[in-house]
Design an enzyme around this catalytic site. Structure first.
Site, mmCIF file in Angstrom:
data_model
loop_
_atom_site.group_PDB
_atom_site.id
_atom_site.type_symbol
_atom_site.label_atom_id
_atom_site.label_comp_id
_atom_site.label_asym_id
_atom_site.label_seq_id
_atom_site.Cartn_x
_atom_site.Cartn_y
_atom_site.Cartn_z
ATOM 1 N N GLU A 129 0.839 -1.211 0.000
ATOM 2 C CA GLU A 129 0.000 0.000 0.000
ATOM 3 C C GLU A 129 0.867 1.253 0.000
ATOM 4 O O GLU A 129 0.589 2.202 -0.718
ATOM 5 C CB GLU A 129 -0.947 0.003 1.202
ATOM 6 C CG GLU A 129 -2.104 -0.975 1.094
ATOM 7 C CD GLU A 129 -2.970 -0.741 -0.134
ATOM 8 O OE1 GLU A 129 -3.126 0.417 -0.542
ATOM 9 O OE2 GLU A 129 -3.480 -1.719 -0.706
ATOM 10 N N LEU B 158 11.547 5.028 -6.669
ATOM 11 C CA LEU B 158 10.088 5.033 -6.452
ATOM 12 C C LEU B 158 9.552 6.436 -6.175
ATOM 13 O O LEU B 158 8.358 6.680 -6.305
ATOM 14 C CB LEU B 158 9.718 4.125 -5.261
ATOM 15 C CG LEU B 158 9.635 2.624 -5.542
ATOM 16 C CD1 LEU B 158 9.383 1.869 -4.248
ATOM 17 C CD2 LEU B 158 8.539 2.314 -6.546
ATOM 18 N N TYR C 92 8.991 10.064 -3.744
ATOM 19 C CA TYR C 92 8.284 10.348 -2.484
ATOM 20 C C TYR C 92 8.885 9.522 -1.326
ATOM 21 O O TYR C 92 8.256 8.619 -0.771
ATOM 22 C CB TYR C 92 6.782 10.063 -2.616
ATOM 23 C CG TYR C 92 6.126 10.910 -3.669
ATOM 24 C CD1 TYR C 92 5.754 12.228 -3.388
ATOM 25 C CD2 TYR C 92 5.899 10.417 -4.942
ATOM 26 C CE1 TYR C 92 5.172 13.021 -4.363
ATOM 27 C CE2 TYR C 92 5.318 11.209 -5.924
ATOM 28 C CZ TYR C 92 4.957 12.498 -5.629
ATOM 29 O OH TYR C 92 4.392 13.284 -6.580
ATOM 30 N N TYR D 27 -7.274 6.169 3.517
ATOM 31 C CA TYR D 27 -7.335 5.183 2.442
ATOM 32 C C TYR D 27 -6.444 3.982 2.766
ATOM 33 O O TYR D 27 -6.869 2.831 2.715
ATOM 34 C CB TYR D 27 -6.931 5.848 1.110
ATOM 35 C CG TYR D 27 -6.313 4.872 0.164
ATOM 36 C CD1 TYR D 27 -7.113 3.944 -0.493
ATOM 37 C CD2 TYR D 27 -4.937 4.809 -0.037
ATOM 38 C CE1 TYR D 27 -6.560 2.992 -1.330
ATOM 39 C CE2 TYR D 27 -4.378 3.871 -0.857
ATOM 40 C CZ TYR D 27 -5.197 2.973 -1.505
ATOM 41 O OH TYR D 27 -4.650 2.024 -2.315
ATOM 42 N N ASP E 102 -9.927 5.297 -3.008
ATOM 43 C CA ASP E 102 -8.797 5.956 -3.661
ATOM 44 C C ASP E 102 -9.286 6.602 -4.957
ATOM 45 O O ASP E 102 -10.501 6.636 -5.231
ATOM 46 C CB ASP E 102 -7.659 4.955 -3.912
ATOM 47 C CG ASP E 102 -8.005 3.954 -5.012
ATOM 48 O OD1 ASP E 102 -9.193 3.856 -5.391
ATOM 49 O OD2 ASP E 102 -7.082 3.271 -5.507
ATOM 50 N N CYS F 251 -12.889 0.763 -15.750
ATOM 51 C CA CYS F 251 -13.448 2.120 -15.691
ATOM 52 C C CYS F 251 -12.277 3.101 -15.731
ATOM 53 O O CYS F 251 -12.042 3.874 -14.811
ATOM 54 C CB CYS F 251 -14.278 2.289 -14.413
ATOM 55 S SG CYS F 251 -15.314 3.759 -14.445
ATOM 56 N N CYS G 249 -17.086 0.241 -20.951
ATOM 57 C CA CYS G 249 -18.407 -0.043 -20.370
ATOM 58 C C CYS G 249 -18.979 -1.374 -20.874
ATOM 59 O O CYS G 249 -19.746 -2.024 -20.162
ATOM 60 C CB CYS G 249 -19.369 1.106 -20.672
ATOM 61 S SG CYS G 249 -18.740 2.684 -20.055
ATOM 62 N N CYS H 195 -24.992 1.721 -13.550
ATOM 63 C CA CYS H 195 -24.235 2.951 -13.813
ATOM 64 C C CYS H 195 -25.096 3.994 -14.532
ATOM 65 O O CYS H 195 -25.746 3.703 -15.540
ATOM 66 C CB CYS H 195 -23.009 2.627 -14.661
ATOM 67 S SG CYS H 195 -21.962 4.061 -14.923
HETATM 68 FE FE1 SF4 Z 1 -17.311 2.900 -15.483
HETATM 69 FE FE2 SF4 Z 1 -19.973 2.982 -15.564
HETATM 70 FE FE3 SF4 Z 1 -18.621 2.364 -17.739
HETATM 71 FE FE4 SF4 Z 1 -18.681 0.672 -15.689
HETATM 72 S S1 SF4 Z 1 -20.396 1.284 -16.959
HETATM 73 S S2 SF4 Z 1 -16.880 1.224 -16.918
HETATM 74 S S3 SF4 Z 1 -18.713 2.058 -13.936
HETATM 75 S S4 SF4 Z 1 -18.568 4.318 -16.688
#
Ligand code: SF4
Length: 354
Positions: A45, A88, A90, A125, A143, A198, A205, A214
């Site tokens: 992480e 890396l 930071y 996070y 995140d 996404c 999508c 969505c």
């Molecule tokens: Fe992203 Fe919505 Fe497309 Fe899925 S459907 S990839 S959540 S924009």
């Protein structure tokens, strides 16, 4: 919450099921997933906080081979830890990781996000990621990837100041969606979905497991969400010196009290080297630190014996053998720059920005 988000929460069980089924088939086999422990989760992480996974992977493998647990890391020297982190960026993360290991070693590991957040460098996070992945606490990780997924699912058009502000805004929805039985897998699946499907500029999508929930799936506006206030960036011009003398390279060590890159080595700024005569080499790079973009030009300096003696007396300057560059905590961009220069086949074109 938007009306869309309010509609989504009752469908949380179906949402989780579709997400986890997709994750089981498509997750990348990352070393901290195939063998899970609090230590490996913490290291991964912190390494991946501001670094891409592909870049962090070889560092992670070398790190856990050398320091396999909190106890071994707690005994390490800071100079070795910084050198292992070199490249890396930071570097505060490396110091925080060492300090965390020294506090945790030999004691029972904290199990909750609240307890992990007490360590320096562990924000909400990272704390949620450690607690959910290593200890199954049902808290959501929010995140940048998760923010993007949730902003699109909810069709949220609000402009956020930055990712941290957006993450705070989406945390209630993320917590409502997180799977109480498999919170670690759920969180990793959400992050994986944002990273691989996404995506920022090109959401896929057609292959998204949660497309049916969505608000903007399949529409051009998906790529425009989430929205952020445009930041004003400053530009600074810096000329660096690549000084070679008898198989060594001159670096400047930042003081430990420096606000930026404390204790790290950098190529010195040409203007700080008294008596330096710069040659023709002129390579240009851009790198951004905070809200400043640095236009860095690298110029080659041929050191005379007299100049080399003068610079050797400067407590912040150090001569490093070319063969030992890996052992110095040279900042990532400068290490890459020097390596490229020393390896003619990788050498960038003069004056061209990579
Ligand atoms: Fe992203 Fe919505 Fe497309 Fe899925 S459907 S990839 S959540 S924009």
């Amino acid at each position: 919450m938007t009306p869309h988000e309010q509609k989504l929460i009752p469908a949380a069980a179906a949402f989780r099921k579709a997400l986890l089924a997709w994750f089981a088939r498509h997750q990348r086999p990352l070393p901290w997933r195939t063998e899970v422990s609090a230590y490996r989760t913490v290291v991964s992480e912190l390494m991946c906080q501001q670094t891409q996974i592909a870049t962090a992977l070889p560092y992670f493998e070398r790190w856990v081979a050398r320091w396999p647990d909190f106890q071994s890391l707690a005994r390490a020297q800071e100079a070795d830890v910084l050198a292992a982190w070199a490249g890396l960026g930071y570097y505060t993360r490396a110091r925080n990781l060492l300090a965390l290991a020294q506090q945790v070693a030999g004691r029972p590991e904290p199990r909750t996000a609240a307890a992990w957040q007490a360590f320096k460098g562990v924000g909400p996070y990272t704390a949620a990621a450690i607690a959910s992945i290593a200890f199954h606490e049902p808290v959501a990780v929010v995140d940048g990837n998760v923010v993007r997924v949730l902003a699109r699912i909810g069709g949220v058009k609000e402009k956020f100041k930055d990712t941290t502000t957006a993450a705070k805004s989406f945390t209630p929805l993320a917590n409502a969606l997180v799977d109480p039985k498999r919170p670690g897998d759920h969180n990793q699946a959400m992050m994986e979905l944002g990273a691989t499907v996404c995506r920022k500029a090109s959401p896929d999508c057609a292959h998204c497991p949660v497309a049916r929930w969505c608000a903007v799936g399949g529409r051009a506006e998906a790529a425009q969400l989430p929205r952020f206030v445009t930041k004003v960036r400053k530009t600074a011009a810096v000329t660096r010196a690549l000084v070679q003398y008898r198989g060594k390279i001159l670096v400047r060590r930042n003081p430990r009290a420096a606000r930026r890159l404390a204790g790290m080595a950098e190529l010195p700024e040409l203007a700080t080297l008294r008596g330096a005569e710069a040659g023709e080499l002129a390579l240009v790079r851009r790198r951004s630190i905070g809200s400043v973009t640095y236009e860095e030009t690298l110029r080659e300096v041929v050191a005379t014996a007299a100049a080399a003696r003068t610079w050797s007396q400067d407590a912040e300057l150090e001569w490093v053998a070319v063969t030992e560059l890996d052992t110095v905590a040279l900042t990532g961009p400068h290490l890459r720059w020097v390596r490229e220069w020393l390896s003619p086949s990788d050498r960038p074109v003069r004056g061209k920005r990579p």
